[in-house]
Structures are given as C-alpha cells and as structure tokens.
Design an enzyme around this catalytic site. Sequence first.
Site, short mmCIF file in Angstrom:
data_model
loop_
_atom_site.label_atom_id
_atom_site.label_comp_id
_atom_site.label_asym_id
_atom_site.label_seq_id
_atom_site.Cartn_x
_atom_site.Cartn_y
_atom_site.Cartn_z
N SER A 250 0.89 -1.18 -0.05
CA SER A 250 0.18 0.04 0.02
C SER A 250 0.95 1.31 0.06
CB SER A 250 -0.73 0.07 1.22
OG SER A 250 -1.58 1.11 1.55
N TYR A 274 -2.29 -0.59 10.68
CA TYR A 274 -2.32 -1.11 9.41
C TYR A 274 -1.29 -0.78 8.53
CZ TYR A 274 -3.74 -1.08 4.44
OH TYR A 274 -3.58 -1.20 3.12
N LYS A 278 2.01 -3.47 6.75
CA LYS A 278 2.28 -3.52 5.53
C LYS A 278 3.83 -3.37 5.53
CE LYS A 278 -1.57 -3.98 3.32
NZ LYS A 278 -1.57 -5.48 2.44
#
Length: 471
Positions: A250, A274, A278
């Site tokens: 991302s 989050y 990643k």
Amino acid sequence: MISLPTVFVEGYSTGVDTGQNKKTARLHMTRELAAIPAVLFSNKHAIDPATHTHTRKRTPPPHRTARRAARDPPPSPPYKISANPRVRRTGSPPAAAPPPPPAMANGGGGAGNGEARKAGAGASVLVTGGAGYIGTHTVLRLLEKGYAVAVVDNFHNSVPEALDRVRLIAGPALSARLVFIPGDLKSKDDMEKVFAAKRYDAVIHFAGLKAVGESVAHPQMYYENNVAGTMNLYAAMTKYGCNKIVFSSSATVYGQPEKTPCVEDSKLSALNPYGTTKLVLENYFRQVQAADPELRVILLRYFNPIGAHRSGDIGEDPRGIPNNLLPYIQQVAVGRRPELNVYGDDYPTRDGTAIRDYIHVVDLADGHIAALEKLFATPDIGCVAYNLGTGCGTTVLEVVKAFEEASGKKIPIKICPRRPGDCTEVYASTEKAKKELGWSARFGIEDMCRDQWNWARKNPYGYSGDADEKN
C-alpha cells in the site's frame, strides 16, 4: 497461531474518533514494542540503493535443493466448485482436463510484454482474498489471460456471490479454470489443505484487514491477520515449492511523504497499525528473499483504487460505513447516506481540498498481471517494489464533480475541519512500473466515476441487495 505484540508508531492519525483515551492507547500499543525485531522496520536491510536489489546472494537452502531434485506429484484437489462457491464438494476432479488457454485479443491494458506473457501463460495461480474488491477483478483478468486460478478466502469482508458474478462474466469455458478453496490464513491447517490440493506456480496475496481506524482500535487483530497470516502462507509456499509471490502492499508505507510524487526509494514510515503491518511485511519479504535467492517477490504499492468492471456486475461492497471516498459518494448518490463530509477546504491546492491519486480497479488488476508475468520472466528478480497509480492527483471536489456528471445526481457536501495527519497531496511516480513492467494506467477519473456509478445503480445495496442488512 503466531501472537505478535501491538505496535504504536508516534504521530499516527486516522481522522476517525475511536473513543479511546489517547494516553491509554499509547501505553497499550507501546508496551511490547521491543519484542518485534527492529530490523523488520528498516527499509535498508541488504539493499543496494542504486539497483534496489539485495546485495547478498546465498546458495539455496538444502530443503529447496532436495525438493526440486525429487518432487512427488501433488495429490488430487479435495475441493472443487463448479457453479456455486457456497457448495463444498470433495473428491478427485473430473477426468476431463480444463480447456486450453484461449487466444487473447490485442489490448488488455498493457499488462507486460510478449516475452513475459509466454513465460506465465497457462500457469496455476493461487489468489488469497480473491473474493474481495480488487481480488475479483484480478481473478477475472487472470482467467481472461489464460491462467488457471484457485481462490482462497474466508469471506470476512466479502461474499460468495462475488465469485458467482466473476463466473457469470467470464462464461463457462473460462470459469472451468477457476476453483475455490475455503480457508483462513491464520490457520496453518487451512494453509496445508490449500497447498496439498494442487501445485501452484505463483501466489497473488490480497488477503488482509485494511481499515485504518479499526487498526488503531484493534492493533493485535491486524498483526495476527496481516502479519502472522502472511507468515503462515509463506511457510506453506516454502514447504510445497512455490517460489513466486505478488504482495498487495500500500501507499500507506510512505507515511507523510517528504515530497511528491512518491518514488519507490522514498523514505518509508507508517502512521497507524495497518500501515505498519504492510511495512513489516515488505521487510519480511526482503529478508526471507535474501535468505533464499530462488524466491521471487514483487511488492505492489497502490494508492486509491476506485471504479468497477464495466459490466457493473462486480464492484466494491464495503460493510458498514465506507472508509473511502468513492464508496461513500456512491452511497449518497443512491440515497443510503444524506451527505458527504469533506474534511478541509483550506489546503494550498487549486480548490482547497486534498489531492490524491485515484486508480481504476481494472488498471490495478492489469498491474498485478504485469507483475506476475515479470516474475515468470525474471528468475533473478529478487524482491522489488513498484507503485501502481496514475501519476496524477485529483482533488476531493474534482472527484465529486466527476461523479455528479457521470451519475446525473447532485451530491450534497458538508465542509468539516481537517483531520489531523491528513496530507495535502499524495500521488505516485509511475515511471518504474512503466519501464520495468510495461504497465501504465489507461483510465481517467471520468471513466472511474462512470463505472463506479454503473455498479452502484445496478447494485445500490451491494451484492446482497438487502437494505436492512447494509444499513
């Protein structure tokens, strides 16, 4: 199950009020930070800054050499879904082989060059999270490109109906090359079943949680799902001799970018749990690839996927209140929400609203095909990251206007204060993907809004069609 400590990255911001006391949240998330090796948060581990490849080369581990010398044929698949992914069947597959890969027409979104297509055509690909928004569009493109596809999903944020729709669009001949295996990456037993079912030439890994606000409220859940689940997946890949993976990363790994456009060798950081998962997984793949040079990894950092398949039969169907701009706008357009909140109209931009890079989900699917073909064509690729975006920024109000023109609907807006941590402008540099993958985005914001509205008007309450369930 791998239990990982929660992590707090100073300066995170989501714009979502979780109701937590911030001081308590900091204490909770920093308590066991030292338990995660610091090297996982470094983006400089064994990387040549000039080539962005690993500087260390090692001989393959003995378990890989032995496995390649004498590999038993894989057992028959225990699962096959022919028409309805809700139905689970057991036993060996029919004697008839699936149809050969169809000849593909010219076009297809620039998904790699001819040499790469020959290298990967007809291969078997496992798609984790293949029933989700990006997953369904990518599965459809894989089928259209002649790949055999197996989907593993636990339907945490998706529905079986989505795969039914993929089969409907693809038609019977292509759908014969699609199988579904129910499973959860958190379960090692499920991963064993998935890889015992058949041999896979490559994996495209979408499965994972992705709501920023939820990650702040429940960081442990995000580490268990995203990080531990991916480690289970890689362990099964290693055991069964699958050495190619495209990982869904991302643009959140850029944090608050120091400059735009974001280039792949920019400084990496994370502003929330989050984003941190990643970033941790990007570094995890760099390190396991450094230890096993036969492993081929592409990390795809994409920005803001929107739009839908032109048929209007598959699209984004979020549960609850949407976290992203376009799904929220479409729900206002069909009467499910009264108005759109616009956070900040005093940014130093052309209309005062924040700028982001929006990419059509079909372009994004083609980007995954291009990455897959690159893996098949490049044995010594190592672990490489690519941005997938348009390279152009669009303001919030420009998106609203484009959607109004596509739908013929007026979108009421409410101007709200800026959210802490929101960037003024974020968009991708796409030169590396264009040069090395032969890929570039084809669709503009008008196309994205047109296709998003087509999906919304045909499916105002998503796949279920149930207003009570969705609201």
